[in-house]
Write an enzyme that holds these catalytic residues in place. Structure first.
Site, short mmCIF file in Angstrom:
data_model
loop_
_atom_site.label_atom_id
_atom_site.label_comp_id
_atom_site.label_asym_id
_atom_site.label_seq_id
_atom_site.Cartn_x
_atom_site.Cartn_y
_atom_site.Cartn_z
N GLY A 30 0.82 -1.21 0.00
CA GLY A 30 0.00 0.00 0.00
C GLY A 30 0.84 1.25 0.00
O GLY A 30 2.07 1.20 0.16
N ALA A 87 -3.48 -0.25 6.56
CA ALA A 87 -4.84 -0.77 6.82
C ALA A 87 -5.85 0.15 6.18
O ALA A 87 -5.57 1.33 5.91
CB ALA A 87 -5.10 -0.87 8.32
N GLU A 107 -0.53 -10.68 3.08
CA GLU A 107 -0.34 -9.79 4.24
C GLU A 107 -0.68 -10.52 5.54
O GLU A 107 0.01 -10.36 6.55
CB GLU A 107 -1.24 -8.56 4.10
CG GLU A 107 -0.75 -7.60 3.03
CD GLU A 107 -1.71 -6.46 2.75
OE1 GLU A 107 -1.24 -5.42 2.28
OE2 GLU A 107 -2.92 -6.60 2.99
C1 5RP Z 1 -3.43 -3.84 0.71
C2 5RP Z 1 -3.74 -3.28 2.04
C3 5RP Z 1 -3.19 -1.93 2.35
O1 5RP Z 1 -2.36 -2.02 3.45
C4 5RP Z 1 -4.34 -1.01 2.62
O2 5RP Z 1 -5.18 -1.01 1.48
C5 5RP Z 1 -3.89 0.41 2.94
O3 5RP Z 1 -3.32 1.01 1.82
P1 5RP Z 1 -2.91 2.54 1.80
O4 5RP Z 1 -1.78 2.70 2.74
O5 5RP Z 1 -2.55 2.81 0.36
O6 5RP Z 1 -4.13 3.34 2.22
O7 5RP Z 1 -4.38 -3.89 2.88
O8 5RP Z 1 -4.01 -5.10 0.54
#
Ligand code: 5RP
Length: 231
Positions: A30, A87, A107
């Site tokens: 992410g 998250a 993850e």
């Molecule tokens: C990917 C995830 C990411 O950690 C989650 O979507 C958060 O992403 P971002 O930091 O871009 O908001 O779970 O599967």
């Protein structure tokens, strides 16, 4: 940089400070954890930090290589010192919804292999109840898709097959599976929902991470707030 990007970056940089020489690090996925990976690359170059990383997605693998973070596998290092991940939603008990980036299964495996999980996020990810204004990603074996969608409807969810951004077909995970983004509304009992979903054949993994996060580093408009899981 917008305040949100700045907040994400500050949280990630604070978490990267927790990484010490000799650590085997879980590298989440992410845009927030990407700041931590770039910072680890900088520390390796400028501070001679000695670590190895286990990436949780192909995208993270490519970023880690670009940043010069040496990598290993769970075969060589089944026990990780620390996992840093992002998250999509975080409740008061530090239970999470993850997987909007599609990497939830790896993850969860990397988190389970780690002695400690630090989540990095900006304050917009905090919620009083998981599922409020947030879909729950569920990774599904393509063969089982119609069965899984039907079973999810029977337990009160509204599943939607995730599409690729260019509209060329279903989004496919690094594991060759599909994602159902499910609207359950407010999830009153995340543990109960997790066990109901895990009993459906064809569901590989869900984006519910319950009792897994040890600490959450929240980037706010003015600094970083650290939340710790109550034992
Ligand atoms: C990917 C995830 C990411 O950690 C989650 O979507 C958060 O992403 P971002 O930091 O871009 O908001 O779970 O599967």
């Amino acid at each position: 940089m917008s305040w949100r990007e700045d907040a994400k970056r500050r949280a990630a940089l604070e978490a990267a400070k927790k990484v010490k020489d000799g650590y085997i690090i879980g590298l989440g996925s992410g845009s927030t954890v990407a700041y931590a990976i770039r910072e680890l690359g900088r520390r390796i170059r400028e501070e001679n930090l000695k670590i190895l990383g286990v990436p949780s997605s192909y995208k993270t693998f490519l970023l880690a290589v670009k940043c010069g973070v040496p990598l290993t596998t769970l075969n060589e290092h089944p026990l990780l010192s620390l996992d840093i991940d992002g998250a999509d939603q975080i409740d008061d008990d530090l239970n999470l919804i993850k997987g909007m980036g599609g990497a939830l299964t790896r993850e969860k495996i990397v988190a389970a292999a780690s002695e400690k999980l630090i989540i990095v996020a900006d304050e917009t990810k905090l919620t009083s109840s998981l599922g409020r204004g947030q879909l729950l990603p569920v990774e599904v074996l393509p063969f089982a898709l119609p069965l899984v969608a039907d079973k999810i409807r029977r337990i009160g969810g509204k599943p939607r097959l995730r599409e690729r951004k260019d509209g060329s077909g279903p989004y496919v995970t690094d594991n060759g599976n599909f994602i159902l983004d499910v609207d359950f509304g407010v999830i009153e009992d995340p543990m109960d929902l997790e066990s109901r979903l895990k009993r459906i054949p064809g569901i590989i993994e869900t984006g519910l991470f319950i009792g897994v996060a040890d600490e959450v580093f929240i980037g706010t408009q003015s600094g970083v707030k650290i939340l710790k899981r109550k034992m």
